[in-house]
Design a protein around this motif. Sequence first.
Motif, short mmCIF file in Angstrom:
data_model
loop_
_atom_site.label_atom_id
_atom_site.label_comp_id
_atom_site.label_asym_id
_atom_site.label_seq_id
_atom_site.Cartn_x
_atom_site.Cartn_y
_atom_site.Cartn_z
N ASP A 73 11.09 -2.32 0.72
CA ASP A 73 11.02 -3.77 0.55
C ASP A 73 10.17 -4.04 -0.69
O ASP A 73 8.95 -4.11 -0.61
N LEU A 74 10.84 -4.18 -1.81
CA LEU A 74 10.13 -4.35 -3.08
C LEU A 74 9.17 -5.53 -3.06
O LEU A 74 8.06 -5.46 -3.59
N SER A 75 9.58 -6.64 -2.44
CA SER A 75 8.75 -7.84 -2.48
C SER A 75 7.43 -7.68 -1.70
O SER A 75 6.52 -8.46 -1.87
N HIS A 76 7.39 -6.69 -0.84
CA HIS A 76 6.16 -6.46 -0.06
C HIS A 76 5.30 -5.37 -0.70
O HIS A 76 4.19 -5.10 -0.25
N LEU A 77 5.83 -4.76 -1.74
CA LEU A 77 5.15 -3.61 -2.35
C LEU A 77 3.98 -4.01 -3.23
O LEU A 77 4.09 -4.85 -4.11
N SER A 78 2.85 -3.38 -3.00
CA SER A 78 1.65 -3.65 -3.78
C SER A 78 0.96 -2.31 -4.02
O SER A 78 0.55 -1.64 -3.08
N ILE A 79 0.90 -1.94 -5.27
CA ILE A 79 0.33 -0.64 -5.62
C ILE A 79 -1.03 -0.80 -6.27
O ILE A 79 -1.18 -1.54 -7.24
N ALA A 80 -2.02 -0.11 -5.74
CA ALA A 80 -3.37 -0.19 -6.30
C ALA A 80 -3.66 1.06 -7.12
O ALA A 80 -3.06 2.11 -6.91
N GLY A 81 -4.56 0.93 -8.04
CA GLY A 81 -4.93 2.06 -8.88
C GLY A 81 -5.73 1.58 -10.07
O GLY A 81 -6.40 0.55 -9.98
N GLN A 82 -5.65 2.34 -11.16
CA GLN A 82 -6.43 1.98 -12.33
C GLN A 82 -5.52 1.81 -13.54
O GLN A 82 -4.69 2.68 -13.81
N CYS A 83 -5.69 0.70 -14.22
CA CYS A 83 -4.82 0.42 -15.36
C CYS A 83 -5.20 1.29 -16.56
O CYS A 83 -6.26 1.92 -16.57
N ALA A 84 -4.34 1.28 -17.55
CA ALA A 84 -4.55 2.09 -18.75
C ALA A 84 -5.91 1.79 -19.39
O ALA A 84 -6.68 2.70 -19.69
N GLY A 85 -6.19 0.52 -19.55
CA GLY A 85 -7.45 0.12 -20.17
C GLY A 85 -8.66 0.67 -19.45
O GLY A 85 -9.56 1.23 -20.07
N CYS A 86 -8.68 0.51 -18.15
CA CYS A 86 -9.83 0.96 -17.37
C CYS A 86 -9.92 2.48 -17.28
O CYS A 86 -11.01 3.04 -17.19
N SER A 87 -8.77 3.14 -17.29
CA SER A 87 -8.79 4.61 -17.24
C SER A 87 -9.42 5.16 -18.51
O SER A 87 -10.11 6.18 -18.49
N ALA A 88 -9.19 4.46 -19.62
CA ALA A 88 -9.71 4.90 -20.91
C ALA A 88 -11.23 4.88 -20.94
O ALA A 88 -11.87 5.83 -21.39
N LYS A 89 -11.80 3.78 -20.45
CA LYS A 89 -13.26 3.66 -20.46
C LYS A 89 -13.88 4.77 -19.63
O LYS A 89 -13.37 5.14 -18.59
N PRO A 90 -15.05 5.28 -20.07
CA PRO A 90 -15.74 6.37 -19.37
C PRO A 90 -16.05 6.04 -17.91
O PRO A 90 -15.44 6.60 -17.01
N ALA A 91 -17.00 5.15 -17.67
CA ALA A 91 -17.39 4.84 -16.29
C ALA A 91 -16.95 3.44 -15.93
O ALA A 91 -17.69 2.48 -16.07
N GLY A 92 -15.69 3.35 -15.41
CA GLY A 92 -15.06 2.10 -14.98
C GLY A 92 -15.98 0.94 -14.93
O GLY A 92 -15.75 -0.05 -14.33
#
Lengths: 155, 155
Positions: free
Chosen positions: A136-155
Amino acid sequence: MSSNGSFGPARAADWSNVRERLRASGLRWTPQRRTLIEVLSRTNGHVTGAELVERCREVDPGTIPSTVYRTLDVMEDLGLLSHSHGADGREEFHVQPVAAHGHLHCTSCGTTWEILADEAAAVVDSMQRSRGFAVDLSHLSIAGQCAGCSAKPAG
Amino acid sequence: MSSNGSFGPARAADWSNVRERLRASGLRWTPQRRTLIEVLSRTNGHVTGAELVERCREVDPGTIPSTVYRTLDVMEDLGLLSHSHGADGREEFHVQPVAAHGHLHCTSCGTTWEILADEAAAVVDSMQRSRGFAVDLSHLSIAGQCAGCSAKPAG
DNA sequence: CGCCATATTGCAACATGTCGCAAGTGCATG
DNA sequence: CATGCACTTGCGACATGTTGCAATATGGCG
Ligand SMILES: [Mn+2]
Ligand SMILES: [Mn+2]
Ligand SMILES: [Zn+2]
Ligand SMILES: [Zn+2]
């Protein structure tokens, strides 16, 4: 919660004939439902249940939360709405959707992006193939870290 | 909620040195934390926050929910726990994980399956490629309809 | 051992929903 | 337009967390 049996692509909601749709299912047209429909019909995009209760209160101060939540369930069964959950689990309703979509949420910076069908194809197809599971795509919510935040050393 | 900065593969939790890990972060070892650690150390798999509160009460009837939830956050920051959300948005904690995994939940029959890393590769890789987004597999919960329920006419 | 800076707890209020039940109402029908 | 059955609502209680604050407790240090 309610379920849109087929998870098909969401058609743009048509609020003009809700009354007939309700009657067709043996359901009723009430002042409380009219109020919520009115609010929904001028709401676009994402909105939480609490926000909808608040907006209904602006139209009818006597609005009761449980009635709103129950009506939201009905609207969802009718296919006029869908919801997903933020990273905190709270409901987010999708109103007048142009297209069914999921969400991507960065835990570090809090930003949320929409994932459209083509981008979600990998997920949907993969689960369909390996398990015969219809996501159910409309119910899908994926958490994680975006490109920008992954780049930075200590989130 | 807390975040495991790297979303790495979960190592099996080692409850023996929690006190030292806490001290290393300037945090304290308290009776309330000891109680929760004791409960967690003999809990396997999935468990809700409410269940953990209940089990803590069996050890210490004076247990206060907010203290338990706060300690769960701390444990999660330490990487000893992770959580995801059921289709209703409620928290589910993963204790002593053998491997990081996500969940697949059928909205029709209510069954839940685990998705291991290899099966989730399509999702994770796809988001990494298209957006540079690092999916937190342990927080991933996908809703939809399972093969069995899709087969039946009116689920 | 006693002090003190800080981390933590208990508590109460609040946020977001969900549920059971009795009272109320929509609407099909005659 | 009166009737009656189902569907709805209002309301209070409950479930699951979260948050602000004042009171406490931990543990490093002298
Ligand atoms: Mn979460
Ligand atoms: Mn849901
Ligand atoms: Zn980010
Ligand atoms: Zn199923």
